[in-house]
Design an enzyme around this catalytic site. Structure first.
Site, PDB file in Angstrom:
ATOM      1  CD  GLU A   1      62.976  71.820  61.400  1.00 52.24           C
ATOM      2  OE1 GLU A   1      63.458  70.721  61.150  1.00 52.24           O
ATOM      3  OE2 GLU A   1      63.420  72.559  62.304  1.00 52.24           O
TER       4      GLU A   1
ATOM      5  CE  LYS B   1      64.562  66.526  68.897  1.00 59.65           C
ATOM      6  NZ  LYS B   1      64.556  67.950  68.529  1.00 59.65           N
TER       7      LYS B   1
ATOM      8  NE  ARG C   1      64.756  57.187  67.770  1.00 62.69           N
ATOM      9  CZ  ARG C   1      65.981  57.254  68.274  1.00 62.69           C
ATOM     10  NH1 ARG C   1      66.149  57.645  69.512  1.00 62.69           N
ATOM     11  NH2 ARG C   1      67.021  56.920  67.565  1.00 62.69           N
TER      12      ARG C   1
ATOM     13  CG  ASN D   1      66.852  51.483  65.160  1.00 57.51           C
ATOM     14  OD1 ASN D   1      65.844  51.017  64.652  1.00 57.51           O
ATOM     15  ND2 ASN D   1      66.859  52.155  66.287  1.00 57.51           N
TER      16      ASN D   1
ATOM     17  CG  HIS E   1      75.625  90.300  46.141  1.00 57.32           C
ATOM     18  ND1 HIS E   1      76.331  91.127  45.304  1.00 57.32           N
ATOM     19  CD2 HIS E   1      75.914  90.711  47.403  1.00 57.32           C
ATOM     20  CE1 HIS E   1      77.033  92.001  46.024  1.00 57.32           C
ATOM     21  NE2 HIS E   1      76.781  91.765  47.309  1.00 57.32           N
TER      22      HIS E   1
HETATM   23  O1  M6R Z   1      70.666  66.125  67.364  1.00 59.09           O
HETATM   24  P1  M6R Z   1      71.422  67.156  66.547  1.00 59.09           P
HETATM   25  O2  M6R Z   1      71.472  68.466  67.204  1.00 59.09           O
HETATM   26  O3  M6R Z   1      72.774  66.667  66.140  1.00 59.09           O
HETATM   27  O4  M6R Z   1      70.565  67.302  65.224  1.00 59.09           O
HETATM   28  C1  M6R Z   1      71.033  68.074  64.166  1.00 59.09           C
HETATM   29  C2  M6R Z   1      69.933  68.328  63.166  1.00 59.09           C
HETATM   30  O5  M6R Z   1      69.492  67.116  62.616  1.00 59.09           O
HETATM   31  C3  M6R Z   1      68.733  69.061  63.793  1.00 59.09           C
HETATM   32  O6  M6R Z   1      69.119  70.268  64.380  1.00 59.09           O
HETATM   33  C4  M6R Z   1      67.674  69.334  62.728  1.00 59.09           C
HETATM   34  O7  M6R Z   1      68.134  70.258  61.801  1.00 59.09           O
HETATM   35  C5  M6R Z   1      66.383  69.803  63.382  1.00 59.09           C
HETATM   36  N1  M6R Z   1      65.254  69.204  62.719  1.00 59.09           N
HETATM   37  C6  M6R Z   1      66.211  71.282  63.331  1.00 59.09           C
HETATM   38  O8  M6R Z   1      65.011  71.703  63.868  1.00 59.09           O
END
Ligand code: M6R
Length: 607
Positions: A487, A602, A27, A99, A503
């Site tokens: 990332e 995560k 996470r 949390n 552009h």
């Molecule tokens: O759990 P989710 O699909 O809602 O998460 C959304 C984003 O936080 C997630 O896709 C994030 O951008 C990832 N790190 C992309 O790889």
């Protein structure tokens, strides 16, 4: 983001907690801690760093039969030992892990300080510990109820008290908590993965619910002490899905699993007899589906890009106006909800705060909101008005990969369903669905090309900037490619429409800034080639992702990452794979922590 695990039972609590925390590592976190009790006393150990660092400071003899643990992703206060959880009151009588974010913590803290309490950390969580201790009159359940009454914000809490050994009290508001029911043992966690090695029986707590547990029993109640009865649900994931199974990272495993995960997303949902898609969880009649005049898709990050693919498809194939919007923007823009608009929220975790809050705001305004989620039992599917699970299996790497291809699978099925209800003939539907059905096999074929992608990635890994360029349906795929690279490799990458570079972004082009072009197999192909040439005229290197047999691209581009031929509208499935592999290989070459990239979490459960 932060993770919670609690345990009461016959096994050595320290081991169970540390193992649970290891399972929550995916996470994202920056410090970890546990508090373990043996009936006489309890001991707290916590420190900045990883769970393995925490293990080093816990003496071997510390076992205990109950306790709570936490992985922290800093919000209030820096990353240091003091701010790591658990936190205690100033008499060290009770210990809390938390949390979420307490919005009124400063006002509460000021009052506690004026009453003579002293604080050891900068966290909002320590305020909760002090507050519960003030309320404590020999009954932990009651003290927690009275304390949470005063909290504004979000929390998933686990609390233990020195005078009530063997008991954990938990409370949930806006931050997930799951109760694990074992044989002579009980668990409390923010995520089922922390307990799956021990039990597959779970109770998903809702906001406003509290629980009190010992090793043999649990009781649930609300803030007014009303008893709550809940069903125990079965966790369908298998423990082996939480392992790397021979891969060195979860991300690599998850990239390579996509043939199977797409297959699972499509399974039982392809209706050859009707030449259409079949999605059981929509909770909408054929008439209601026919009356939909507009579709809005709301999500964050990779899920948002999957939503953009979905919106494009709905307009193109089903001729329904559709639009994808960032969840974080929807909530605060006072969205206009119209009865004929259908909303989707897309979220792998089902817990992303921006997406969840956007959904609630839309529902308050009367919208019908369907979820497209992976984690069964998570908050979004439970609160949405219906929806579809993508059945990817656990996605553990922080960078989302297999969820993306499964999310778009659902949008392909939904689009086909809508198109067939409108102007798509049986033959058109049949041709399309037959090709959709071939996608898992084509994904497997694309994966055979990983070695070539590795070679290219290694050669380009030391560039500091990249552009990812696509058009139409491949524009969101380009955005996703740029997100993946930045990332996990920390290289600056921008995703753009290939047409848009003239552009502005073309100013970035020189021999040090490679551009990754997604070349369609028809449609805007010539236009994309024009943009490629504009880049090359400025000495920019071109890496093309192109369809097998496109000889012209082989001549123009500096490198080509080939994908098999499919229906042009299905190309996102295959074009995204080389981008995922490219990002992965670059990150590996740069020796990055691929599964747990810096600063990222995560499941982003705070706004
Ligand atoms: O759990 P989710 O699909 O809602 O998460 C959304 C984003 O936080 C997630 O896709 C994030 O951008 C990832 N790190 C992309 O790889």
């Amino acid at each position: 983001m932060c993770g919670i695990v609690g345990y009461c039972g016959p096994k050595p609590a320290t081991e169970v907690l540390l193992e649970g925390l290891k399972r929550l590592e995916y996470r994202g976190y920056d410090s970890a801690g546990v508090c373990v009790g043996d009936g006489e006393t309890f001991q707290t150990y916590k420190r900045r760093g990883k769970v393995r660092d925490l293990r080093e400071i816990i003496p071997e003899e510390v076992g205990g039969f109950y306790g709570i643990g936490h992985t922290r992703w800093a919000t209030h206060g820096g990353v240091n030992d003091q701010n790591a959880h658990p936190h205690s009151d100033d008499q060290n009588n009770l210990v809390v892990v938390h949390n979420g974010i307490i919005e009124n913590y400063q006002a509460l803290k000021n009052k506690l300080i004026s009453d003579g309490h002293t604080f050891k950390s900068e966290t909002d969580t320590e305020v909760i510990a002090q507050l519960i201790a003030v309320m404590y009159k020999g009954n932990l359940e009651q003290a927690v109820r009275e304390a949470v009454y005063l909290l504004k914000g979000t929390y998933g809490l686990a609390v233990v008290h020195r005078d009530e050994p063997g008991k954990i009290v938990g409370a949930r508001n806006g931050s997930p908590l799951v109760i694990g029911v074992g044989e002579g043992e009980m668990f409390l966690a923010s995520d089922v993965m922390a307990m799956m090695a021990h039990t597959k029986s779970a109770i998903y707590m809702e906001d406003g619910e509290l629980v009190s547990m010992t090793k043999d029993s649990y009781k649930m109640f609300d803030i007014n002490d009303q008893h709550i009865e809940k069903q125990v649900e079965h966790i369908h994931w298998e423990l082996e899905q939480l392992e790397k199974n021979g891969y060195t990272t979860f991300m690599e495993k998850e990239i390579h699993e996509q043939g199977q995960s797409i297959q699972r997303a499509l399974q039982g949902r392809i209706d050859f007899d009707g030449a259409t898609g079949h999605l059981g969880g929509l909770n909408l009649t054929a008439k209601e589906l026919l009356n939909i005049e507009r579709v809005e898709i709301v999500a964050a990050g990779t899920s948002y890009y999957a939503g953009m693919v979905g919106a494009f498809l709905l307009e193109r194939m089903a001729r329904i106006p559709a639009h994808a919007e960032l969840a974080s923007e929807v909530r605060y823009k006072n969205p206009i909800v119209q009865p004929s608009t259908l909303y989707f929220v897309v979220s792998q975790s089902g817990e992303t705060a921006d997406t969840l809050y956007a959904m609630r705001e839309l529902q308050r305004k009367g919208a019908t909101v369907l979820g497209v989620c992976n984690v069964v039992g998570s908050t979004i599917p439970r609160e949405s008005d219906g929806g579809v699970y993508i059945h990817s299996g656990p996605e553990i790497a922080v960078a989302s990969t297999k969820a993306f291809t499964s999310q778009i699978s659902v949008f392909y099925l939904f689009t086909l369903l809508m198109a067939r209800m409108r102007h798509y003939s049986f033959e058109e539907g049949y041709t399309f669905i037959s090709e959709l059905n071939r996608i898992p096999a084509l994904v497997e074929q694309t994966m055979q090309r990983a070695e070539h992608i590795r070679e290219v990635a290694r050669r380009y890994a030391h560039h500091e900037n990249f552009l990812f360029l696509g058009r139409g349906l491949l524009y969101p795929v380009a955005l996703e490619g740029a997100l993946k690279l930045k990332e996990i490799s920390y290289i600056h990458a921008e995703g753009y429409s290939a047409a848009e570079i003239k552009h502005g972004p073309i100013a970035l082009i020189n021999e040090h800034t490679p551009s990754v072009f997604l070349v369609p197999d028809g449609g805007l192909r010539e236009k994309v080639i024009n943009s490629m040439k504009e880049v090359q005229a400025r000495e920019g290197k071109v890496i093309a992702v192109a369809v097998d047999g496109d000889d012209e691209i082989a001549e123009i581009a500096d490198e080509v990452l080939w994908v098999p031929k499919t229906h042009e509208l299905l190309s996102p499935f295959l074009m995204v794979l080389p981008l995922q592999l490219f990002a992965f290989e670059v990150a590996l070459e740069l020796k990055r922590d691929v599964d747990q990239p810096r600063n990222l979490a995560k499941s982003v459960t705070v706004e």
